[in-house]
Design an enzyme around this catalytic site. Structure first.
Site, mmCIF file in Angstrom:
data_model
loop_
_atom_site.group_PDB
_atom_site.id
_atom_site.type_symbol
_atom_site.label_atom_id
_atom_site.label_comp_id
_atom_site.label_asym_id
_atom_site.label_seq_id
_atom_site.Cartn_x
_atom_site.Cartn_y
_atom_site.Cartn_z
ATOM 1 N N ALA A 1 0.822 -1.214 0.000
ATOM 2 C CA ALA A 1 0.000 0.000 0.000
ATOM 3 C C ALA A 1 0.852 1.259 0.000
ATOM 4 C CB ALA A 1 -0.952 -0.006 1.193
ATOM 5 N N PHE B 1 16.415 18.502 -12.556
ATOM 6 C CA PHE B 1 16.883 17.258 -11.946
ATOM 7 C C PHE B 1 17.883 16.619 -12.896
ATOM 8 C CE2 PHE B 1 15.152 14.277 -8.541
ATOM 9 C CZ PHE B 1 15.030 15.266 -7.592
ATOM 10 N N GLN C 1 20.362 0.777 -8.601
ATOM 11 C CA GLN C 1 20.815 2.160 -8.547
ATOM 12 C C GLN C 1 21.429 2.484 -7.187
ATOM 13 O OE1 GLN C 1 18.018 5.832 -8.733
ATOM 14 N NE2 GLN C 1 19.258 5.856 -10.588
ATOM 15 N N HIS D 1 22.448 5.650 -5.139
ATOM 16 C CA HIS D 1 22.208 7.093 -5.138
ATOM 17 C C HIS D 1 23.481 7.799 -4.675
ATOM 18 C CE1 HIS D 1 20.475 11.000 -4.338
ATOM 19 N NE2 HIS D 1 19.339 10.615 -4.898
ATOM 20 N N LEU E 1 18.742 9.241 2.758
ATOM 21 C CA LEU E 1 18.838 9.919 1.474
ATOM 22 C C LEU E 1 18.888 11.441 1.616
ATOM 23 C CD1 LEU E 1 18.473 9.842 -1.694
ATOM 24 C CD2 LEU E 1 16.025 9.948 -1.253
ATOM 25 N N GLU F 1 18.282 14.503 -4.537
ATOM 26 C CA GLU F 1 18.903 15.091 -5.724
ATOM 27 C C GLU F 1 18.438 16.536 -5.900
ATOM 28 O OE1 GLU F 1 19.290 12.371 -8.946
ATOM 29 O OE2 GLU F 1 18.650 13.856 -10.411
ATOM 30 N N ARG G 1 22.538 9.680 -12.241
ATOM 31 C CA ARG G 1 22.968 9.186 -10.933
ATOM 32 C C ARG G 1 24.127 8.198 -10.990
ATOM 33 N NH1 ARG G 1 17.064 8.531 -7.919
ATOM 34 N NH2 ARG G 1 16.850 10.761 -7.520
ATOM 35 N N HIS H 1 19.832 2.386 -3.566
ATOM 36 C CA HIS H 1 18.647 3.240 -3.529
ATOM 37 C C HIS H 1 17.442 2.629 -4.216
ATOM 38 C CE1 HIS H 1 16.344 6.888 -3.277
ATOM 39 N NE2 HIS H 1 16.318 7.102 -4.570
ATOM 40 N N ARG I 1 17.738 4.563 -13.552
ATOM 41 C CA ARG I 1 16.533 5.379 -13.414
ATOM 42 C C ARG I 1 16.904 6.839 -13.234
ATOM 43 N NH1 ARG I 1 13.797 7.623 -9.327
ATOM 44 N NH2 ARG I 1 14.684 6.483 -7.570
#
Lengths: 627, 286
Positions: free
Chosen positions: A11, A113, A233, A235, A245, A248, A281, A346, A381
């Site tokens: 969820a 970004f 990935q 990060h 985190l 970015e 990234r 990440h 990604r």
């Protein structure tokens, strides 16, 4: 046995969006989730939602950026679905009241970004995921959709035809964490997996403790191929102590990376002469580790991310959450000093193989969000592409499962005429070696081996092929497994096994990958599998037994870690996030294809499927990727 | 306290399985005691945790008690880190909720040294005294160890129509609504709530009156009532909801909720502002 049209497992953002869409299409929906919805890890996403909303921007440009970012391992029909539908989904969120940051004229704010040709990352401070998660959950409450929170789905009820493409998914088995009971959930129309990430196979990760790859592992063991698992990935900006985190968005707003010499490393050392800190990234993460390797790291471990020059006002307006995170989890005041950062696991680009509607090759089974691989992210990604993926593919799968879609998909699932057999690359046997056969339950035993705590009699066996029978049989199998784990007297603790997996993955299957190290990792995982055969649950209680939950999760982590490593060993090229020491080139002649892994009843086999570079009106020809 | 439930997977009151489970429980209790008694020499760099234990189903834990764990201290260690170390090293039955480790999932609100805090957000080094005392959130039913029943909290959150609604039903063509940056700023703090339940647990009024909506739910109502996108009619409806007998007027302005909120939401101020709005709008209709 409970019965619904559509059952959504998990969820977070993808699951909530799927549930809303399925219900709007007329389905009777239930969500089954091991956490309460607002505890889901979508809430930790910070940066934003990429959407071509503004004049001067175009979803085709977003599609191009995404294909380039994926290093041409994304499938164009999925990428185009994502980028075409993201604006609508973003405005939908706004219409549901999501508290986006606003420009002076009152429109939702966007910022630059990494890897984007237009500042299209739509954000809500540096806590976009938190707002998105809560907004979607509010809509689920409004619609009265039934939520089974703290119910852990441990198995899919899938038929056992020889070919996965012929199998049907009829429901799930879930363990009610509070009461310690196992129940079957029959899904008349579809089961949608939305279980999120798998970062817990690493020990330095931005992921939550609950992100153990459950959906990927369950689908894999039910016969669904898993795709591009090696594409992990890392990060570039996570806090060294905890892996928390740092968005970015900090670099998007103008934050700068410095090495120990005080050099702006991305430019001074030529890692990305055009885009600098806003390169993709994978590029930035390797640059940082390279600086550390060459002796220009700070404390031999990290680099500095400096945002002080942005000024207090702008930081408080757009990045306030970053100040709190740096203060609470690294003891650093981002207004006064640069923040220490290093790469951390990440995101999993790979996952359960699906088409652009979230359908898997097993009839009635869908996967969306991070646990799925459509594939929109390919080998890397882009920041800001995960949140729109949740909304777009959640909505698509929800509608499809509810029978509201009759489009012919462009992306095929399962084995087809374009597929290619792979060779075994592993130095050790893969798969199997989980619990002793006495514990594996009816399905895995190939029969109904008298589960000691069976609630139903053998009558279900005769109806095993009927949907209810398939669910009931899966329930029995899980009762057998849980019973075994609770009864087993002496053995090893799941935490030891999990730590062994995390250690070898972090050591050997990280940003930089070498053949020998990958083989070592497979041997270590094999050993951990054998150790897991002796795992035991010390806590005898049926009430909120987290010892049991973590033990079951650890089994999932084992399967997922192995799949990542096998894929990494098989792919002998350098593409996107996947760097191989011995193979420093992207090999388009050989590797414009997805790595596929099938469980094959415990003897996993590798195979390949070509990437789909043909979009609706154009083909995305691979080009050299520089930033 | 929640009551012991029956196992549905067997009809017999006493089966070999039950006996084995009981024996296993006894051994587990013994091991726990040993772990609790053993105080390995960890030097000065150790944390002493005193942790509340209770499990209605396990005989040795059916009576609530405290266990002591000594954990090697590491720089930057949080209370959640210490609990995980205690669990993974000494006693895997030690039970608590956790997930994100970064103060956004709201799973690990606990009563730490006499105050509601998030385990993951609380640095051990910042706590006073030699012992870290960890208990479940007060005023909530304990399910087991540090896990409390959140149902009542969720019910209250969901009682305030916690979802965006506008005066006009939008048509199918989605169109961006405008919102001034000032209005967004106005609701900003209220949208930070992570549903951890710390405020509700700290509130004396909520403790004595189960019907009181409590600070988190009222804050949720504030978030929508103050959002100009919803429109005036909806705002009136929202004011009616929070003015009902279990709403804002129960608050006695003790600020305990504001003091413990891990996201620094000015809860009491929000409640006060709603009271003022209510007075204003009532005057208007007189």
């Amino acid at each position: 046995m409970r019965e619904y049209d559509v059952i959504v497992v998990g969820a977070g953002g993808a699951g909530l969006r799927a549930a809303i869409a399925a219900q709007e299409a007329g389905a009777d929906v239930a969500m089954v989730t091991k956490l309460h919805p607002v505890r889901s890890h979508t809430g930790a996403a910070e940066g934003g939602i990429n959407a071509a909303l503004r004049e001067g921007d175009d979803w085709h440009d977003h599609a191009y950026d995404t294909m380039k970012g994926s290093d041409y391992l994304g499938d164009a029909p999925a990428v185009e679905a994502l980028t075409r539908e993201s604006p609508k989904e973003t405005i939908q969120l706004e219409n549901w009241g999501m508290a986006f940051s606003r420009d002076e004229d009152g429109v939702v704010s966007q910022r630059p970004f990494g890897g984007l040709s237009f500042p299209r990352t739509t954000y809500a401070g540096a806590e976009t995921g938190h707002h998105m998660l809560h907004t979607m959950y509010e809509q689920v409450v409004k619609r009265g959709i039934e939520v089974y929170d703290e119910w852990y789905v441990t198995r899919l009820a899938v038929t056992d035809e020889d070919e996965p493409e012929e199998r049907d998914c009829h429901g799930v088995v879930a363990y009610d964490i509070k009461r310690g009971e196992i129940e079957g959930f029959r899904a008349r129309d579809g089961v949608i997996l939305a279980t999120g990430g798998l970062g817990q196979v690493y020990d330095h990760t931005t992921n939550a403790i609950a992100n153990t790859g459950d959906g990927v592992a369950m689908a894999y063991r039910a016969g669904v191929p898993i795709e591009d698992m090696e594409m992990i990935q890392f990060h570039p900006t996570t806090l060294p102590t905890t892996g928390v985190l740092i968005s970015e968005g900090v670099r998007g707003e103008g934050g700068i990376l410095y090495n120990s010499e005080g050099e702006r490393l991305m430019f001074e050392h030529g890692y990305a002469n055009n885009d600098g800190e806003l390169a993709s990234r994978d590029v930035v993460a390797r640059a940082e580790l390279n600086e550390v390797a060459e002796g220009r790291g700070i404390e031999d471990e990290y680099v500095h991310l400096d945002m002080r020059h942005l000024g207090e006002e702008r930081i408080l307006d757009r990045l306030e959450n970053i100040l709190h995170l740096a203060e609470d989890f690294e003891g650093v005041d981002g207004l006064e000093e640069p923040m220490p950062v290093k790469p951390g696991q990440h995101y999993a680009m790979g996952g359960v193989e699906t088409n652009e509607w979230g359908s898997t090759c097993v009839n009635g089974l869908y996967a969306v969000g991070e646990c799925a691989c459509a594939s929109v992210h390919g080998a890397n990604r882009l920041g800001g592409n995960a949140l729109p993926e949740l909304a777009v593919f959640g909505a698509r799968a929800g509608r499809h499962a509810a029978g509201d879609v009759d489009d012919e998909p462009e992306i095929t699932t399962g084995w087809d005429e374009d597929s290619e057999e792979g060779e075994n690359v592993s130095p050790v046997p893969l798969g199997e070696a989980d619990l002793p056969s006495a514990a594996k339950g009816a399905l895995a035993d190939g029969g109904r081996s008298s589960p000691p705590s069976a609630g139903a009699d053998g009558g279900a066996a005769a109806e095993a092929s009927a949907p209810e029978g398939v669910v009931e049989e899966a329930v029995q199998a899980e009762r057998t497994r849980v019973h075994y784990l609770l009864e087993k007297e002496e053995g090893v603790n799941h935490a030891e096994v999990r730590a062994d997996v995390q250690e070898t993955m972090t050591e050997n299957v990280n940003v930089f990958r070498e053949e020998g190290a990958l083989e070592d990792a497979l041997a270590d995982i094999r050993e951990a599998r054998q150790e897991y055969q002796h795992v035991t649950v010390e806590d005898p209680s049926r009430t909120y037994n987290t010892d049991l939950i973590h033990t079951i999760e650890t089994r999932n982590a084992l399967d997922v870690a192995e799949a990542i490593t096998v894929g990494a060993l098989a792919r002998d090229e350098f593409r996107g996030a996947h760097w191989r020491k011995e193979h420093q080139e992207r090999k388009d002649d050989e590797w414009l294809k997805h790595t596929m892994l099938s469980w094959n009843d415990g003897s996993p086999g590798l195979w390949y499927k070509p990437v789909v570079l043909e979009g609706e009106n154009k083909s995305y020809e691979p080009k050299e990727r520089s930033y | 306290m929640s009551t012991q439930h029956e196992h549905t997977d067997d009809g017999e009151p006493e089966t070999p399985g039950d006996r084995r489970r009981a024996e296993k429980a006894a051994r587990a209790a013994e091991r726990e005691q040993e772990a609790a008694d053993a105080e390995p020499d960890l030097g000065d760099d150790a944390v002493t945790l005193k942790v509340f234990r209770y499990d209605p189903e396990v005989e040795a834990k059916a009576e609530p008690r405290f266990d002591t764990f000594r954990i090697p201290f590491e720089k930057g260690m949080t209370v959640l880190d210490a609990l995980i170390a205690a669990r993974d090293t000494y006693d895997s039955s030690l039970t608590f909720r956790h997930s994100c480790r970064q103060a956004v999932c709201g799973s690990d609100a606990l009563f730490i040294n006499g105050r509601q805090r998030l385990g993951c957000q609380t640095q051990i080094a910042d706590l006073e005294g030699d012992v870290v005392r960890v208990e479940p959130l007060p005023h909530q039913d304990v399910v087991k160890d540090l896990v409390v029943d959140m149902e009542h909290f969720y019910d209250q959150m969901e009682a305030v129509e916690p979802y965006f609604q506008t005066d006009e039903t939008p048509d199918d063509d989605l169109e961006e609504q405008f919102q001034t940056p000032e209005n967004r700023e106005k609701i900003k703090m209220s949208t930070r709530c992570i549903w951890c339940g710390a405020c509700m647990s700290s509130c004396n009024i909520a403790a004595g009156d189960n019907a009181y909506l409590g600070p988190a739910a009222i804050n949720k109502a504030y978030r929508f009532a103050m959002d100009e996108r919803e429109g005036e009619n909806m705002k009136e409806h929202r004011m009616e909801l929070i003015e009902q007998e279990n709403g804002v007027w129960r608050c006695q302005t003790q600020f305990s909720c504001t003091n413990v909120c891990p996201k620094d939401i000015p809860l009491t101020e929000h409640i006060q502002e709603l009271k003022r709005e209510a007075v204003k709008s009532n005057l208007k209709f007189w």
